[in-house]
Design an enzyme around this catalytic site. Structure first.
Site, PDB file in Angstrom:
ATOM      1  N   HIS A  80      34.753  25.142  47.963  1.00 29.59           N
ATOM      2  CA  HIS A  80      35.158  26.470  47.492  1.00 29.59           C
ATOM      3  C   HIS A  80      36.285  26.376  46.453  1.00 29.59           C
ATOM      4  O   HIS A  80      37.453  26.591  46.789  1.00 29.59           O
ATOM      5  CB  HIS A  80      35.637  27.321  48.681  1.00 29.59           C
ATOM      6  CG  HIS A  80      34.528  27.869  49.522  1.00 29.59           C
ATOM      7  ND1 HIS A  80      33.882  29.051  49.232  1.00 29.59           N
ATOM      8  CD2 HIS A  80      33.937  27.378  50.632  1.00 29.59           C
ATOM      9  CE1 HIS A  80      32.945  29.276  50.145  1.00 29.59           C
ATOM     10  NE2 HIS A  80      32.950  28.280  51.004  1.00 29.59           N
TER      11      HIS A  80
ATOM     12  N   GLU B   3      37.109  28.488  44.297  1.00 26.35           N
ATOM     13  CA  GLU B   3      37.770  29.798  44.099  1.00 26.35           C
ATOM     14  C   GLU B   3      38.987  29.957  45.005  1.00 26.35           C
ATOM     15  O   GLU B   3      39.858  30.774  44.715  1.00 26.35           O
ATOM     16  CB  GLU B   3      36.762  30.945  44.292  1.00 26.35           C
ATOM     17  CG  GLU B   3      36.494  31.366  45.732  1.00 26.35           C
ATOM     18  CD  GLU B   3      35.572  30.418  46.485  1.00 26.35           C
ATOM     19  OE1 GLU B   3      35.159  29.379  45.910  1.00 26.35           O
ATOM     20  OE2 GLU B   3      35.267  30.704  47.664  1.00 26.35           O
TER      21      GLU B   3
ATOM     22  N   CYS C 133      29.032  26.967  47.704  1.00 26.13           N
ATOM     23  CA  CYS C 133      28.750  26.952  49.146  1.00 26.13           C
ATOM     24  C   CYS C 133      27.332  27.476  49.414  1.00 26.13           C
ATOM     25  O   CYS C 133      26.360  26.808  49.090  1.00 26.13           O
ATOM     26  CB  CYS C 133      29.819  27.723  49.907  1.00 26.13           C
ATOM     27  SG  CYS C 133      29.815  27.310  51.669  1.00 26.13           S
TER      28      CYS C 133
END
Ligand code: MN
Length: 256
Positions: free
Chosen positions: A218, A220, A112
């Site tokens: 994202h 994660e 990001c």
């Protein structure tokens, strides 16, 4: 040796207390991928490049995380009205670390804000605000989803032959989306390796570096729901282990 992965952090002020913070999702992803996370805080003034160099020398891989906007002064632009909050100390640390990683061949994954920092570090430019800069010219997708963060809301197409495509083993991937900025022109030696259907750049990678990859989404937040997204962190950890062995071998050679 398990490689140390440096994870950059943000600063925020709440209840009159200034805090260094990062989402534990990044930490958990690095741990799940077999790495050892080391948090790298923005350094306060007076700036000291020696301290940045110590942070750089401690880790074998770099994870540039999500966060506030990059100050457009770093890519030669004045601020537009829709620019969000910026963090000068964080910009400074991350840009130095990213440039050192690019120069030294240290593996780096940007997520990001991290893809944006990686791009600006290499001399690229950004859209300061995708909706206000691109919506008037035509259709852009919703890149600030209101769905849960683990849920993929738009597709990206991965470039054939890219490292990113090798990591995921497919050419189409559905990803989440929480960004109002995006890469505009890729920096030196960086190529676009994923785009959304509206043409927005969703990933870049270096063609000269062992592993310098940025993604706009994202992963994660997604790997617990879909294990395919852990592969990106696993690859970062593998590359960091290789870099660590190489660095040790170089130091032994130089010392003898
Ligand atoms: Mn997106």
């Amino acid at each position: 040796m398990t490689p140390l992965i440096g994870i950059t952090c943000g600063l925020e002020k709440r209840d009159e207390i200034s805090r260094v913070y990062i989402s534990s999702d990044y930490v958990n992803a690095v741990v799940a991928a077999g790495g050892v996370p080391v948090l790298l805080p923005p350094l306060a003034k007076p700036y000291d490049l020696g301290k940045v160099e110590s942070l750089f020398g401690t880790v074998s891989g770099l994870l540039l995380t999500g966060g506030v906007d990059v100050d457009p002064v770093h890519y030669g632009e004045e601020p537009l009205p829709a620019l969000g909050r910026v963090d000068p100390d964080r910009d400074r640390l991350e840009l130095v670390l990213a440039r050192r990683a690019l120069a030294e061949g240290m593996p780096v994954l940007g997520i990001c804000r991290g893809i944006q920092v990686l791009n600006v570090a290499a001399g690229g430019t950004l859209y300061q605000d995708v909706p206000s800069q691109l919506q008037p010219a035509g259709q852009v997708l919703l890149h600030s989803q209101r769905a849960p963060c683990w849920y993929p809301t738009h597709e990206v197409r991965l470039s054939k032959g890219s490292k990113l495509q090798a990591v995921f083993g497919c050419e189409r991937l559905r990803v989440n989306s929480f960004h109002h900025q995006a890469v505009r022109s890729p920096g030196r030696d960086l190529v676009v390796t994923a785009r959304a259907a509206d043409g927005i750049i969703e990933a870049i990678e270096s063609v000269t570096h062992p592993f310098a990859v940025g993604v706009q989404w994202h992963p994660e937040c997604m790997w617990e729901a879909d294990a395919i997204f852990l592969r990106l962190f696993s690859r970062l950890v593998e590359e960091a282990a290789a870099f660590s062995r190489l660095r040790v071998a170089t130091e032994i050679t130089e010392a003898s």
